[in-house]
Design a protein around this motif. Structure first.
Motif, PDB file in Angstrom:
ATOM      1  N   UNK A 106       0.741  -1.990  -0.244  1.00 55.11           N
ATOM      2  CA  UNK A 106       0.385  -0.324   0.156  1.00 55.11           C
ATOM      3  C   UNK A 106       0.890   1.165  -0.164  1.00 55.11           C
ATOM      4  N   UNK A 107       1.456   2.275  -1.551  1.00 57.46           N
ATOM      5  CA  UNK A 107       1.760   3.036  -1.323  1.00 57.46           C
ATOM      6  C   UNK A 107       0.943   3.910  -2.462  1.00 57.46           C
ATOM      7  N   UNK A 108       1.696   5.295  -2.219  1.00 55.61           N
ATOM      8  CA  UNK A 108       1.379   6.591  -3.167  1.00 55.61           C
ATOM      9  C   UNK A 108       2.000   7.602  -3.621  1.00 55.61           C
ATOM     10  N   UNK A 109       2.400   8.315  -4.651  1.00 57.36           N
ATOM     11  CA  UNK A 109       3.292   9.823  -5.179  1.00 57.36           C
ATOM     12  C   UNK A 109       2.929  10.457  -5.448  1.00 57.36           C
ATOM     13  N   UNK A 110       3.228  11.478  -5.440  1.00 56.23           N
ATOM     14  CA  UNK A 110       2.601  12.972  -6.134  1.00 56.23           C
ATOM     15  C   UNK A 110       3.787  13.312  -7.059  1.00 56.23           C
ATOM     16  N   UNK A 111       3.667  13.523  -8.270  1.00 60.87           N
ATOM     17  CA  UNK A 111       5.641  14.600  -8.550  1.00 60.87           C
ATOM     18  C   UNK A 111       5.341  15.287  -9.139  1.00 60.87           C
TER      19      UNK A 111
END
Length: 633
Positions: free
Chosen positions: A131-136
């Protein structure tokens, strides 16, 4: 801390990052010089020879580090999309039929509408069960949000909403821009370690020079470990506090802690946790992930301890409960979609306000809302999304439909001006596009509620920026021609056109728009006077009322300056000369700017729906996104 304070802190963090980077480079140079002195210094017959040797090693090391950083920054010029693709993520289609991806897109679109920013590009890391996420990205216009398949499968809608709201906090507060710079900068101080690894892999069996090659590789690895140490220290120092702030912002947005806390509990209770399988890629982006992408602790941890993050949201939680969840989920892992069905998660939409409605606002109240959506904004965003007809929603997802749709929003109510606009569009994009735009205007867009125009543009933006660059250039030329067709374009139409131009240009060349502003209000007096005069002239029927509105705004931002009210002869077109200067303001100066614009618009103490949308559009052009609701429930 409000939006403007976040931006100012991000700018100071950028300065601190540069200083820490300089210290890291200095440490690496000293280590290389020492190694060169030990290995080769004894062979030098004079102090002059040693000095030359050390000079060469110093310059060489600085070049390796500097060129490494420049190379990595160049590879990231594409912004958020570049990071997502390099992480192996795949784009989520606008018209996807995958239920999990559709739910993700719905959540992201609603939060984007509520926040007042373009919908970011969406990606999914299909092969990651964690479970993970990122904004770039460099700015909201080129932002990309990526989530793992594990997050889509394990999280229910509230939990997914909490994670996405956390990532939107990074988009709004300048963290995303800082994080992508950090990726490029730190690559340089890792270069010697990378070189050492490559030499060890490809330099084995080097004959009589094999020992020397091995020695050089080992020295590079040892010195490179210094770079790795400093790199992890810098990431940890920059990231940890910002993760807590993003958690707090997500809770303020959603007005409930259960979603975000539930996502963190699932990270702690499931075997996969939040750690990614590709360790090399996870190392590089560890500071921008929602959860720890690698097993790090102590000084090197890029995130606060998981239990600490949960306790800030759920004070009664303890590690024993986490063990109980882990035991339960080992036998039956959670299914987010099934939880949605069981919990009946669905937002209750609110009706849009009538066009005649007016609200009472104050300048500080509006400035405090910039970049800080709340739970009622999220509910209003759902209402806005549901108020758009299926035909319009379908056009926002079609490559051939977005340009006529957006151009249709800019068509003037005056038939003579509209006729000139049509000629300009047909000359640049063809009669077919012009015909479709004017047909949409007549059938649906002319009667569109003012609160639906900016969200419609936001929803269409991800598909628009997929068009080839020559087509986007022609589209921008058409937008510019429509805005300047007669010199009598309304202020809202002008600002909407300018907003489209700004967002498309930023998405085409995101690395150009990475700087935090540093100007003070006193450096842009003329720009302030012009903007406030245009706003005052547009919103008031007589010169006396316009002058009062202008002075009300000016008093907020330049109280000691005497700049008499002078209605611009060219009307809204005069604004062409103000945007660059005002957008370059220091973040805290932008707060005063928003208060000044609000004071001019609300001089009579009331703001109509149309005026509120004008205020949101101007703020968006100046990168101060205003949420969907100006009043608070």
């Amino acid at each position: 801390m409000n939006f403007f304070e976040h931006q100012a802190k991000a700018r100071s963090s950028s300065t601190r990052m540069v200083l820490l980077f300089a210290l890291a480079v200095g440490g690496i140079v000293l280590a290389v010089d020492l190694a060169v002195l030990v290995l080769l210094g004894t062979q030098m017959e004079s102090a002059g020879g040693i000095a030359v040797l050390l000079f060469v090693s110093t310059v060489g090391t600085v070049l390796v580090v500097g060129l490494g950083s420049m190379y990595r920054m160049a590879s990231l010029r594409g912004g958020g999309e570049s990071v997502a693709l390099q992480m192996g993520a795949t784009e989520v289609p606008a018209n996807t039929t995958d239920f999990q991806l559709r739910r993700l897109r719905n959540v992201v679109e609603e939060i984007a509408i509520a926040s007042g920013v373009p919908v970011p590009k969406l990606y999914v890391m299909e092969h990651e069960a964690a479970i993970n996420a990122f904004a770039a990205g460099y700015s909201p216009s080129d932002a990309a949000v990526a989530v793992t398949r594990g997050a889509l499968e394990r999280l229910n809608r509230d939990e997914l909403q909490g994670v996405i709201a956390h990532e939107f906090s990074h988009i709004l507060n300048g963290d995303m821009r800082l994080n992508i710079r950090l990726m490029g900068t730190l690559f340089g101080i890792m270069m010697l370690s990378i070189i050492g690894q490559r030499v060890l892999i490809y330099g084995r069996g080097g004959g009589k020079n094999g020992g020397a090659i091995l020695g050089v590789a080992l020295v590079a690895l040892v010195v490179g470990s210094i770079g790795a140490f400093f790199g992890r220290m810098i990431k940890a120092g920059v990231s940890r506090q910002r993760e807590l702030l993003a958690d707090a912002s997500a809770v303020q947005f959603t007005r409930q802690t259960e979603g975000l806390a539930g996502a963190l509990k699932k990270i702690g209770g499931l075997h996969e946790g939040s750690q990614l399988t590709d360790k090399a890629k996870a190392e590089e982006v560890s500071h921008m992930l929602f959860g720890e992408g690698l097993s790090m602790s102590g000084l090197f941890a890029t995130h606060p301890p998981l239990v600490e993050r949960i306790r800030l949201l759920d004070p009664s939680f303890n590690e024993q409960q986490l063990q109980q969840l882990a035991t339960r989920w080992m036998a039956a892992p959670p299914d987010g979609m099934q939880e949605d069905l069981a919990l009946g998660l669905a937002a209750a939409p609110q009706p849009l306000p009538p066009l005649a409605r007016e609200i009472s606002v104050t300048p500080p109240m509006i400035a405090a809302q910039v970049g800080l959506p709340a739970e009622d904004d999220y509910r209003r965003a759902d209402s806005i999304a549901q108020s758009l007809t299926p035909e319009l929603r379908q056009l926002t997802a079609q490559r051939e439909g977005v340009m006529p749709l957006l151009l249709g929003l800019l068509i003037d109510d005056n038939p003579a001006i509209a006729a000139n606009q049509r000629i300009e569009v047909a000359a640049r994009l063809g009669e077919a596009v012009a015909a479709q735009a004017w047909s949409l205007r007549a059938q649906q867009l002319a009667s569109l509620h003012p609160m639906l125009r900016l969200p419609l543009a936001s929803l269409a933006f991800p598909v628009l920026r997929l068009r080839p660059r020559p087509e986007l250039d022609a589209f921008l030329a058409a937008v510019h021609a429509m805005v300047h067709a007669d010199g009598q374009v309304s202020l809202f139409e002008y600002c909407l056109g300018k907003l489209l131009e700004v967002q498309v240009r930023e998405s085409l060349d995101p690395a150009r728009y990475t700087r935090f502003g540093r100007r003070k209000p006193g450096n842009v007096r003329r720009e302030f006077a012009t903007l406030l005069a245009v706003v005052a002239q547009s919103g008031n029927g007589n010169a006396m009322a316009a002058q009062h509105a202008y002075l009300s705004g000016l008093q907020r931002v330049l109280p000691r300056d005497h700049l008499p009210y002078a209605p611009p002869a060219e009307g809204v077109l005069t604004l062409e000369g103000v945007w660059e200067g005002l957008d370059a303001l220091d973040p805290l100066a932008k707060q005063v700017m928003v208060e000044a614009i609000t004071a001019a618009i609300s001089n009579d103490g009331r703001v109509s729906v149309a005026e509120s949308e004008l205020l949101r559009t101007i703020c968006a052009v100046l990168h101060c996104p205003l949420p969907a609701m100006l009043e608070r429930g």
